[in-house]
Design a protein around this motif. Sequence first.
Motif, PDB file in Angstrom:
ATOM      1  N   UNK A 139     -42.688  25.417  26.724  1.00  0.00           N
ATOM      2  CA  UNK A 139     -42.499  24.291  27.637  1.00  0.00           C
ATOM      3  C   UNK A 139     -42.382  24.770  29.074  1.00  0.00           C
ATOM      4  N   UNK A 140     -42.554  23.858  30.019  1.00  0.00           N
ATOM      5  CA  UNK A 140     -42.506  24.226  31.430  1.00  0.00           C
ATOM      6  C   UNK A 140     -41.161  24.832  31.821  1.00  0.00           C
ATOM      7  N   UNK A 188     -21.994  33.188  22.512  1.00  0.00           N
ATOM      8  CA  UNK A 188     -21.181  32.472  23.497  1.00  0.00           C
ATOM      9  C   UNK A 188     -21.583  31.004  23.565  1.00  0.00           C
ATOM     10  N   UNK A 189     -22.891  30.750  23.510  1.00  0.00           N
ATOM     11  CA  UNK A 189     -23.363  29.364  23.558  1.00  0.00           C
ATOM     12  C   UNK A 189     -22.910  28.558  22.353  1.00  0.00           C
ATOM     13  N   UNK A 289     -35.241  30.264  19.623  1.00  0.00           N
ATOM     14  CA  UNK A 289     -35.023  30.910  20.913  1.00  0.00           C
ATOM     15  C   UNK A 289     -35.683  30.111  22.036  1.00  0.00           C
ATOM     16  N   UNK A 290     -36.899  29.654  21.813  1.00  0.00           N
ATOM     17  CA  UNK A 290     -37.589  28.834  22.826  1.00  0.00           C
ATOM     18  C   UNK A 290     -36.781  27.584  23.123  1.00  0.00           C
ATOM     19  N   UNK A 294     -35.213  26.675  26.728  1.00  0.00           N
ATOM     20  CA  UNK A 294     -35.681  25.473  27.412  1.00  0.00           C
ATOM     21  C   UNK A 294     -34.538  24.532  27.758  1.00  0.00           C
ATOM     22  N   UNK A 295     -33.538  24.471  26.890  1.00  0.00           N
ATOM     23  CA  UNK A 295     -32.400  23.578  27.133  1.00  0.00           C
ATOM     24  C   UNK A 295     -31.452  24.115  28.190  1.00  0.00           C
ATOM     25  N   UNK A 296     -31.564  25.424  28.482  1.00  0.00           N
ATOM     26  CA  UNK A 296     -30.657  26.043  29.429  1.00  0.00           C
ATOM     27  C   UNK A 296     -29.357  26.525  28.828  1.00  0.00           C
TER      28      UNK A 296
END
Length: 337
Positions: A139-140, A188-189, A289-290, A294-296
Amino acid sequence: MKAFVVTGPRRFSVWDVEPPVPGPGQVVVDVERAGVCGTDMEFFSGEMAYLSEDHARYPIRLGHEWCGRVSSVGEGVEDGWIGTRVTGDTMLGCGRCRRCLGGLQHVCEDRFEIGIRGGWPGALAEQLPVPVTALHALPDAVDAVAGAMVEPGGNALRAVEAAALAPDDRLLVLGPGTIGLLAARFALASGAEVHIMGLSEPSLEFARGLGVHGAWTSDRLPRLPFDAVIDASNAPGLPALAVDLVEPGKRVVYIGIAPRSSAVDTRVLVLKDVTAVGILSASPGLAGAIEKYASGSVDPRPLVAAVVGLEEVGAVLAGSRPAGCGPGPKIHVDPRA
C-alpha cells in the motif's frame, strides 16, 4: 543491467548482466531497495552452510529483502500487475509436494530461495524475476524503506506470534540486531513489557531509544520472570540460556542460527514444561508485517542506518559502516544509485 555478484569467499564484483525476461507465471520487478543481512555476510565470508551442502555455489547474486515495482509480466500473469509496488516471498516451493500443498512451501525440500538457494538470482541488482504467486502488493503507506523491511519483519512477527504473549506479559529478546529489534517493536505494539540483552552499550542504547523497557548486558540482566524468550542471536551458548531464563510453562522461540552446534538440555525443557519453537522464513508473516507497517503500529524505518549503491555493497559485507550512517543495524541498497 547491473548486479552485485559474489564470486568466491571475500571476492565480489558488479557485473553487467542480461536483464531478466519473465517466464510463464513470473514478473520482473524493478528493484527500488534491497537489504543486506547476516545471511548475505555468511555467503561473502564463505561460512554459509548451503555452500557445503551444495544448495548454493559461487558465483551468487545475493539479496532477499527487497521491494520494487513490476515492470513486465510473463505468460499467464494479468497485465494489471504492471506498475504495482510489491515485495515478495523469499521461499519458492515446488508447488507439488506434500509440504507445499499443506501450506508449508517455505520448508519444501526442493525449494528455491531468492538470492540464497538453488541459483535463483537475488535483489542486489536493478531487476529481479519473481513468480507472481510470491508477490505481496504494498500500500502507499509503506514506502520503499519499509517495503524492504517486510521480509525481516515477517520473520520477527512470526517469532512474536510463536511467543504467544498476553498483554502485559514480559518478553526477553536475546540479540539487538535487526530481527531482535523488530521483534521488540512488534511485541511492544501488542502491549508486552519488552527487555533486550546484548553485548555493546551503543546497540543497547539504540534499543532503549526504540522504547524497550530494559536493555541489558548479560552481567546486568535482572532475574525477572520472563513469560517468553526469543533468541535472535547467533551465539551458540544462548539457546540454553533462553531455557534457563524463561518461566516454567512458558515459551522459548529460536530464530537466530549459530555458526556451530548449540546444545539445549532437554531435561530442563521437560522439567520446566517449556515449549520451544523454531522459526524459519518470513513466509507466513509477510502479510501481517505489511499490515502493521501500513497501520503505523510498527515503524521499521529507524532501524535503517544508511542507503548505499551496488559499488559499496562489498565493503558493507566485509563489515564496514558507511560514512555518516545512523545507529541502526540495517544497511539498504539502492541498485540504481
